[in-house]
Write a protein that holds these residues in place. Structure first.
Motif, PDB file in Angstrom:
ATOM      1  N   THR A 241      37.037  31.803 -34.154  1.00 52.73           N
ATOM      2  CA  THR A 241      36.192  32.162 -33.007  1.00 52.73           C
ATOM      3  C   THR A 241      36.999  32.411 -31.740  1.00 52.73           C
ATOM      4  O   THR A 241      36.420  32.667 -30.687  1.00 52.73           O
ATOM      5  CB  THR A 241      35.178  31.037 -32.742  1.00 52.73           C
ATOM      6  N   ASP A 342      20.451  32.309 -16.567  1.00 47.59           N
ATOM      7  CA  ASP A 342      21.312  33.493 -16.644  1.00 47.59           C
ATOM      8  C   ASP A 342      20.479  34.699 -17.057  1.00 47.59           C
ATOM      9  O   ASP A 342      19.590  34.606 -17.913  1.00 47.59           O
ATOM     10  CB  ASP A 342      22.435  33.250 -17.660  1.00 47.59           C
ATOM     11  N   ARG A 344      21.626  37.327 -18.561  1.00 48.00           N
ATOM     12  CA  ARG A 344      22.160  38.014 -19.730  1.00 48.00           C
ATOM     13  C   ARG A 344      21.310  37.754 -20.967  1.00 48.00           C
ATOM     14  O   ARG A 344      20.506  36.822 -21.010  1.00 48.00           O
ATOM     15  CB  ARG A 344      23.597  37.563 -19.995  1.00 48.00           C
ATOM     16  N   ALA A 345      21.534  38.556 -22.002  1.00 41.52           N
ATOM     17  CA  ALA A 345      20.797  38.376 -23.255  1.00 41.52           C
ATOM     18  C   ALA A 345      21.212  37.067 -23.917  1.00 41.52           C
ATOM     19  O   ALA A 345      22.304  36.544 -23.694  1.00 41.52           O
ATOM     20  CB  ALA A 345      21.072  39.552 -24.192  1.00 41.52           C
ATOM     21  N   THR A 347      21.992  36.471 -26.986  1.00 43.57           N
ATOM     22  CA  THR A 347      23.170  36.613 -27.854  1.00 43.57           C
ATOM     23  C   THR A 347      24.462  36.567 -27.050  1.00 43.57           C
ATOM     24  O   THR A 347      25.469  36.016 -27.503  1.00 43.57           O
ATOM     25  CB  THR A 347      23.081  37.926 -28.631  1.00 43.57           C
ATOM     26  N   GLN A 348      24.446  37.131 -25.851  1.00 46.95           N
ATOM     27  CA  GLN A 348      25.639  37.084 -25.011  1.00 46.95           C
ATOM     28  C   GLN A 348      25.904  35.666 -24.499  1.00 46.95           C
ATOM     29  O   GLN A 348      27.052  35.236 -24.404  1.00 46.95           O
ATOM     30  CB  GLN A 348      25.492  38.051 -23.831  1.00 46.95           C
ATOM     31  N   ILE A 349      24.830  34.933 -24.181  1.00 47.37           N
ATOM     32  CA  ILE A 349      25.004  33.561 -23.691  1.00 47.37           C
ATOM     33  C   ILE A 349      25.558  32.670 -24.799  1.00 47.37           C
ATOM     34  O   ILE A 349      26.447  31.850 -24.576  1.00 47.37           O
ATOM     35  CB  ILE A 349      23.670  33.021 -23.159  1.00 47.37           C
ATOM     36  N   THR A 351      27.431  33.401 -27.229  1.00 51.81           N
ATOM     37  CA  THR A 351      28.820  33.681 -27.600  1.00 51.81           C
ATOM     38  C   THR A 351      29.800  33.446 -26.456  1.00 51.81           C
ATOM     39  O   THR A 351      30.982  33.790 -26.580  1.00 51.81           O
ATOM     40  CB  THR A 351      28.939  35.143 -28.076  1.00 51.81           C
ATOM     41  N   THR A 352      29.328  32.873 -25.349  1.00 52.08           N
ATOM     42  CA  THR A 352      30.259  32.519 -24.286  1.00 52.08           C
ATOM     43  C   THR A 352      31.173  31.401 -24.749  1.00 52.08           C
ATOM     44  O   THR A 352      30.876  30.676 -25.710  1.00 52.08           O
ATOM     45  CB  THR A 352      29.492  32.072 -23.023  1.00 52.08           C
ATOM     46  N   GLU A 353      32.301  31.241 -24.061  1.00 53.68           N
ATOM     47  CA  GLU A 353      33.284  30.224 -24.454  1.00 53.68           C
ATOM     48  C   GLU A 353      32.668  28.830 -24.485  1.00 53.68           C
ATOM     49  O   GLU A 353      32.906  28.063 -25.422  1.00 53.68           O
ATOM     50  CB  GLU A 353      34.460  30.257 -23.472  1.00 53.68           C
TER      51      GLU A 353
END
Length: 445
Positions: A241, A342, A344-345, A347-349, A351-353
């Protein structure tokens, strides 16, 4: 741990004890040697002059007053006034000083009689001019009472076993504070230090809490194997990852103060240390379950012991998985709440670090936990049935002999006793149990 396992189980054959000693002792010696090699020889230098001095004080008076107008936009009105504090320590001990009422996010609300922490500030233009500000409340006394209540409750409920658990807890903190944290701070490999430290904690805590027995040795071997597997899975998952370890503000701040700390390894170390507490619970419970099953029915074969204890392990894992996820979510609740705002979508949240490392942490810990059940259960089944007489118990894969048939005379006597206790118009009872609760005729497992 899962339950009280103070009742001694059947004696372990001498040959099995020798095998366990020959396996566990070298592992313990290797752990101690590794700890001595990795033990930090020096602590990182800290600049004591960067932080202003802090002293204890007691609030004697609080005087509130109207706040002046704030023409600057965005400045919030807060409590205004002066606080008189008696300094209890430091160069001004015994004197009364005045400080402004604390304001701003997280500022403590003070009243007369509160014990607080004062910060002494020095004017950069004139070092001879100093002033005091209130930093926070003193929390020492409430924490001491809470810890005392915690200790009394454990000892009152667990008695000697509870006292041993407290000693194990103290040993865990001692190893963390004297070996794991200083070792990582000194630049050692966080993953290696975490594995050695976790193994050292495991040896000390398990044997101290549960005694030096074959049952405990099985739990030790199961825990150690699961820890190694968790470390391997964590290494693979974080590499796949592409996690760097900079997923939190604390990690970024740490990299500024101690640049030689491997944050990727620190993330793996956190997974290892966090998994240990749940792993030893599962392994001790599985080892004790096999021992209790074998004690209740010595005719069970290894396969039957394994299958029965694994069913208990499945129920334990099903509840523990939720515990792990909720523990990580609770520790990160403020950040999770911030992420919900947030734009953002999803899925984007995810996959954040930050969230990716929490997902990896939970998944790897759960996989190691699941692996601990069959590993520990199989070891416990082999150790428990070793040295038995009879082919089925020795081979471990044959069916047990059927229970001895109940004598016909005893059956008739039981039916007569059951029928006599009922009225004549009652339907005859089926023979299920003896009237005497200590003479059960239930079929063996």
């Amino acid at each position: 741990m899962g339950a009280d396992h103070t009742r001694p189980g059947p004696s372990t054959p001498p040959g099995v004890r020798r095998i366990l000693v020959a396996t566990v002792v070298p592992l313990f010696v290797a752990t101690v040697i590794a700890a001595l090699v990795l033990w930090p020889r020096s602590s990182p230098d800290t600049d004591a002059g960067t932080e202003p001095p802090r002293y204890h004080g007691t609030v004697t008076r609080v005087v509130s007053e109207a706040c002046p107008p704030t023409p600057e936009p965005g400045v919030e009105d807060g409590p205004c006034g002066r606080v008189t504090v008696r300094v209890d320590a430091g160069p001004d001990a015994g004197q009364q000083v005045e400080t402004p009422i604390p304001t701003g996010p997280g500022a403590p609300a003070v009243e007369a009689g509160d014990e607080i922490i004062l910060v002494q500030l020095t004017d950069p233009a004139d070092p001879t001019v100093t002033a005091y500000n209130i930093a926070e409340h003193q929390r020492g006394a409430p924490l001491v009472w809470l810890v005392a209540l915690f200790a009394v409750a454990i000892v009152a409920f667990g008695r000697w076993r509870g006292l041993a658990a407290l000693a194990g807890l103290a040993a865990s903190f001692a190893i963390l504070l004297t070996f794991v944290l200083p070792g990582i701070g000194a630049g050692q490999s966080p993953l290696l230090v975490a594995i050695v430290g976790a193994a050292l904690i495991m040896f000390v805590v398990l044997y101290l809490t549960h005694g030096i027995t074959a049952q405990t040795s099985v739990a030790v071997l199961g825990t150690l194997g699961s820890l190694v597997l968790t470390g391997v899975l964590g290494t693979v998952a974080t590499a796949a990852t592409h996690l760097t370890g900079f997923g939190s503000e604390e990690a970024t701040t740490l990299s500024m103060y101690q640049a030689d700390v491997d944050l990727h390894g620190l993330l793996l170390a956190g997974i290892i240390i966090g998994s240990l507490g749940v792993l030893d619970d599962v392994t001790v419970t599985q080892s004790a379950t096999v021992t209790e099953l074998a004690h209740a029915n010595p005719g069970l074969s290894r396969v039957q012991l394994y299958r029965s204890a694994t069913r208990v392990g499945r129920a334990h894992i099903a509840s523990t998985v939720n515990t792990i996820v909720l523990a990580y979510a609770g520790a990160s609740l403020p950040v999770l709440l911030l992420l919900t705002a947030d734009s953002r979508a999803v899925t984007q949240i995810l996959t954040t670090e930050f969230l990716a490392q929490e997902i990896v942490r939970s998944a790897v810990a759960t996989l190691g936990l699941i692996a601990a059940v069959p590993l520990t259960t199989a070891l416990a089944a082999v150790v428990t049935t070793a040295g038995r007489r009879g082919g089925a118990a020795t081979a471990g894969d044959g069916p047990t002999e059927p229970p001895t048939p109940r004598p016909a005379a005893d059956r008739a006597e039981a039916l007569e006793a059951l029928s006599a206790s009922r009225s004549p118009d009652t339907t005859p009872a089926t023979p299920g149990r003896w009237p005497d609760r200590d003479r059960s005729t239930d079929t063996a497992w």
